[in-house]
Scaffold this active site. Structure first.
Site, PDB file in Angstrom:
ATOM      1  N   ASP A  52       0.843  -1.202   0.000  1.00 27.29           N
ATOM      2  CA  ASP A  52       0.000   0.000   0.000  1.00 27.29           C
ATOM      3  C   ASP A  52       0.881   1.257   0.000  1.00 27.29           C
ATOM      4  OD1 ASP A  52      -3.074  -0.917   1.366  1.00 27.29           O
ATOM      5  OD2 ASP A  52      -1.380  -2.270   1.546  1.00 27.29           O
ATOM      6  N   GLU A  75      -5.434   7.297   0.428  1.00 28.56           N
ATOM      7  CA  GLU A  75      -5.841   6.597   1.654  1.00 28.56           C
ATOM      8  C   GLU A  75      -4.774   6.597   2.742  1.00 28.56           C
ATOM      9  OE1 GLU A  75      -6.936   2.446   1.229  1.00 28.56           O
ATOM     10  OE2 GLU A  75      -7.404   2.297   3.364  1.00 28.56           O
ATOM     11  N   ASP A 142      -6.538   4.971  -4.138  1.00 31.63           N
ATOM     12  CA  ASP A 142      -6.498   3.853  -3.194  1.00 31.63           C
ATOM     13  C   ASP A 142      -5.390   2.940  -3.710  1.00 31.63           C
ATOM     14  OD1 ASP A 142      -6.843   1.754  -1.478  1.00 31.63           O
ATOM     15  OD2 ASP A 142      -9.035   1.802  -1.562  1.00 31.63           O
ATOM     16  N   ILE A 144      -3.916   0.218  -2.647  1.00 31.79           N
ATOM     17  CA  ILE A 144      -4.423  -1.165  -2.706  1.00 31.79           C
ATOM     18  C   ILE A 144      -5.827  -1.119  -2.119  1.00 31.79           C
ATOM     19  CG2 ILE A 144      -4.252  -3.522  -1.834  1.00 31.79           C
ATOM     20  CD1 ILE A 144      -1.283  -3.354  -1.871  1.00 31.79           C
ATOM     21  N   ASP A 145      -6.803  -1.354  -2.959  1.00 28.01           N
ATOM     22  CA  ASP A 145      -8.169  -1.465  -2.468  1.00 28.01           C
ATOM     23  C   ASP A 145      -8.431  -2.950  -2.290  1.00 28.01           C
ATOM     24  OD1 ASP A 145     -10.845  -0.755  -1.840  1.00 28.01           O
ATOM     25  OD2 ASP A 145     -11.430  -1.347  -3.866  1.00 28.01           O
ATOM     26  N   THR A 147      -7.292  -4.551   0.722  1.00 27.54           N
ATOM     27  CA  THR A 147      -6.043  -5.044   1.339  1.00 27.54           C
ATOM     28  C   THR A 147      -6.249  -6.442   1.945  1.00 27.54           C
ATOM     29  OG1 THR A 147      -5.437  -2.759   1.804  1.00 27.54           O
ATOM     30  CG2 THR A 147      -4.175  -4.440   2.957  1.00 27.54           C
ATOM     31  N   ASP A 304     -12.570   4.596  -2.562  1.00 25.72           N
ATOM     32  CA  ASP A 304     -13.092   3.231  -2.712  1.00 25.72           C
ATOM     33  C   ASP A 304     -14.095   3.115  -3.853  1.00 25.72           C
ATOM     34  OD1 ASP A 304     -11.667   1.836  -0.756  1.00 25.72           O
ATOM     35  OD2 ASP A 304     -13.000   2.512   0.844  1.00 25.72           O
TER      36      ASP A 304
HETATM   37  N1  LIG Z   1     -17.625  -1.363   7.783  1.00 27.08           N
HETATM   38  C1  LIG Z   1     -17.331  -1.196   6.492  1.00 27.08           C
HETATM   39  N2  LIG Z   1     -18.310  -1.085   5.588  1.00 27.08           N
HETATM   40  C2  LIG Z   1     -18.023  -0.923   4.269  1.00 27.08           C
HETATM   41  N3  LIG Z   1     -16.749  -0.870   3.791  1.00 27.08           N
HETATM   42  C3  LIG Z   1     -15.724  -0.969   4.651  1.00 27.08           C
HETATM   43  C4  LIG Z   1     -15.965  -1.139   6.038  1.00 27.08           C
HETATM   44  N4  LIG Z   1     -14.772  -1.204   6.665  1.00 27.08           N
HETATM   45  C5  LIG Z   1     -13.837  -1.057   5.706  1.00 27.08           C
HETATM   46  N5  LIG Z   1     -14.405  -0.932   4.490  1.00 27.08           N
HETATM   47  C6  LIG Z   1     -13.741  -0.727   3.187  1.00 27.08           C
HETATM   48  O1  LIG Z   1     -14.200  -1.607   2.218  1.00 27.08           O
HETATM   49  C7  LIG Z   1     -13.212  -1.665   1.198  1.00 27.08           C
HETATM   50  C8  LIG Z   1     -13.098  -3.044   0.667  1.00 27.08           C
HETATM   51  O2  LIG Z   1     -14.320  -3.421   0.207  1.00 27.08           O
HETATM   52  P1  LIG Z   1     -14.583  -4.888  -0.233  1.00 27.08           P
HETATM   53  O3  LIG Z   1     -14.862  -5.686   1.005  1.00 27.08           O
HETATM   54  O4  LIG Z   1     -15.765  -4.760  -1.121  1.00 27.08           O
HETATM   55  O5  LIG Z   1     -13.367  -5.336  -0.906  1.00 27.08           O
HETATM   56  C9  LIG Z   1     -11.928  -1.233   1.812  1.00 27.08           C
HETATM   57  O6  LIG Z   1     -11.502  -0.059   1.189  1.00 27.08           O
HETATM   58  C10 LIG Z   1     -12.278  -1.025   3.241  1.00 27.08           C
HETATM   59  O7  LIG Z   1     -11.662   0.073   3.789  1.00 27.08           O
HETATM   60  P2  LIG Z   1     -10.180  -0.012   4.398  1.00 27.08           P
HETATM   61  O8  LIG Z   1      -9.293   0.386   3.275  1.00 27.08           O
HETATM   62  O9  LIG Z   1     -10.173   0.960   5.485  1.00 27.08           O
HETATM   63  O10 LIG Z   1      -9.957  -1.446   4.831  1.00 27.08           O
HETATM   64 MG   LIG Z   2     -10.226   0.634  -0.332  1.00 23.24          MG
HETATM   65 MG   LIG Z   3      -6.634   0.689   0.380  1.00 26.31          MG
HETATM   66 MG   LIG Z   4      -7.342   0.160   3.636  1.00 28.08          MG
END
Ligand SMILES: Nc1ncnc2c1ncn2[C@@H]1O[C@H](COP(=O)(O)O)[C@@H](O)[C@H]1OP(=O)(O)O
Ligand SMILES: [Mg+2]
Ligand SMILES: [Mg+2]
Ligand SMILES: [Mg+2]
Length: 364
Positions: A52, A75, A142, A144-145, A147, A304
């Site tokens: 990331d 991010e 982002d 790495i989306d 992660t 995201d």
């Molecule tokens: N409670 C939540 N509800 C929805 N999305 C979330 C939640 N917590 C984290 N995310 C984010 O969902 C994204 C991944 O989505 P998916 O599950 O569809 O792959 C990530 O960017 C993650 O953020 P983060 O980068 O903070 O981990």
């Molecule tokens: Mg993401």
């Molecule tokens: Mg990310």
């Molecule tokens: Mg993240």
């Protein structure tokens, strides 16, 4: 229709974005295969890896070189890489960042070449601290989306979008673990042709507002052989394949199942991490993307959704929140007016929203 390739408006932006995402994806792929991921936990308990940080540094370096006055909403931040405590991770990330380049020298020059030092790298990472908003040119990153997907060996995406006055104009998604071919079925894990072959791996999706969406194999050289992509025509919503998060904490899988049942959908959902879901439906590998709120207090982040939302719209789809409102990217780093995301072909989107409202409404 005019295509992404035959118009000059924002072409340099799209070109730089495509190359920057490809270069960052080379870094994440190398972390995926060759390194301990160097995972840290952030203050919200979500993971962040050396991949990331490295990908964010490389993308911001390319943006700063080409568009020094643009703002950036990204991010990650470099706090945990600074000082004595951060030394080990900093050195690992620096190793990766200083070694990663596109094999095509001309493309590498377009991106401004290497980052100068580890300290410069930290400052680049922290350039992503814009508060966003509805004025001017702002990039959303982002690095790495998904992660959690990246760590599990599932799908993840390197995401970059340009917003002008709060409207997404350019979107690019690098998906190193998706099948290269647009005709492969929707996949949860690593596609069978996603492995290295003539330096190709996975796929990059891109769109420019008003000019359609394209896909192209990711490659170590940074080559850009793009094909137009389109959502698959869907006459009857009951025939849909829908995708949703792997993580039950990110999207309510129970609500999605209830919605699918009411729509007459019988095919099981495909669970896939990251904005790879947007790219997959945009190229017709699936039909719907359902993201249903789990907690009332979670606010989605602009990085995201920005790139994926544009790519689906430009491929002929419609993207809204669970109430049927367009996603509003003008409000800062988060989508604070929107809850959930529903992406579908235009002709069935209204029907899906109707059922989403019924199912979510019945819970209150
Ligand atoms: N409670 C939540 N509800 C929805 N999305 C979330 C939640 N917590 C984290 N995310 C984010 O969902 C994204 C991944 O989505 P998916 O599950 O569809 O792959 C990530 O960017 C993650 O953020 P983060 O980068 O903070 O981990
Ligand atoms: Mg993401
Ligand atoms: Mg990310
Ligand atoms: Mg993240």
């Amino acid at each position: 229709m005019a295509s992404v390739r035959d118009n000059q408006y924002l072409d340099h932006e799209l070109h730089v974005a495509l190359l920057a995402v490809q270069r960052a994806a080379i870094l994440t792929k190398s972390v995926f295969h060759n390194h301990a991921k160097g995972t840290l936990n952030k203050s919200d308990a979500s993971p962040v890896t050396i991949g990331d940080f490295g990908a964010q540094a490389l993308i911001i370096s390319a943006l700063q070189h080409n568009f020094p006055d643009d703002e950036i909403v990204a991010e990650e931040e470099a706090k945990d890489l600074r000082g004595e405590k951060g030394q080990e991770v900093r050195e690992t990330v620096w190793n990766l960042v200083s070694q990663t380049r596109l094999e095509n020298k001309e493309y590498e020059e377009t991106l401004g070449g290497s980052v100068k030092s580890a300290d410069a790298m930290l400052d680049l990472i922290d350039k992503g601290d814009s508060q966003g908003g509805g004025k001017g040119r702002i990039w959303a990153i982002d690095p790495i989306d998904g992660t959690k997907g990246f760590l599990r060996g599932g799908q993840y995406a390197v995401c970059l979008a340009l917003m002008i006055d709060g409207d997404v104009k350019v979107g690019v998604l690098g998906c190193p673990n998706l099948p290269i071919s647009d005709s492969e079925p929707l996949t949860e894990g690593i596609g069978k042709d996603a492995s290295d072959e003539e330096g190709k791996f996975g796929v990059v999706f891109a769109a420019k507002e008003g000019y359609g969406a394209v896909s192209c194999p990711l490659s170590k050289r940074g080559d850009l052989k793009m094909d137009e992509i389109n959502m698959k025509p869907l006459e009857n919503v009951a025939d849909a394949t829908f995708c949703e998060s792997v993580e039950a904490g990110h999207s309510s899988q129970g609500d999605a199942a209830a919605i699918a049942k009411k729509l007459g959908i019988t095919k099981p959902s495909v669970r896939m991490d990251s904005q790879a879901k947007y790219g997959s439906i945009a190229r017709g590998a699936g039909d719907l993307y359902l993201r249903l709120p789990v907690r009332a207090d979670y606010v989605e982040k602009i990085w995201d959704h920005a790139a994926g939302e544009l790519i689906v719209r430009e491929a002929g789809g419609m993207v809204t929140d669970s109430e049927g409102n367009r996603l509003n990217f003008k409000l800062g780093r988060t989508l604070k007016e929107n809850k959930g995301v529903i992406a579908a072909p235009k002709n069935v989107h209204g029907k899906v929203i109707e059922v989403v409202k019924e199912v979510l409404g019945a819970k209150q």
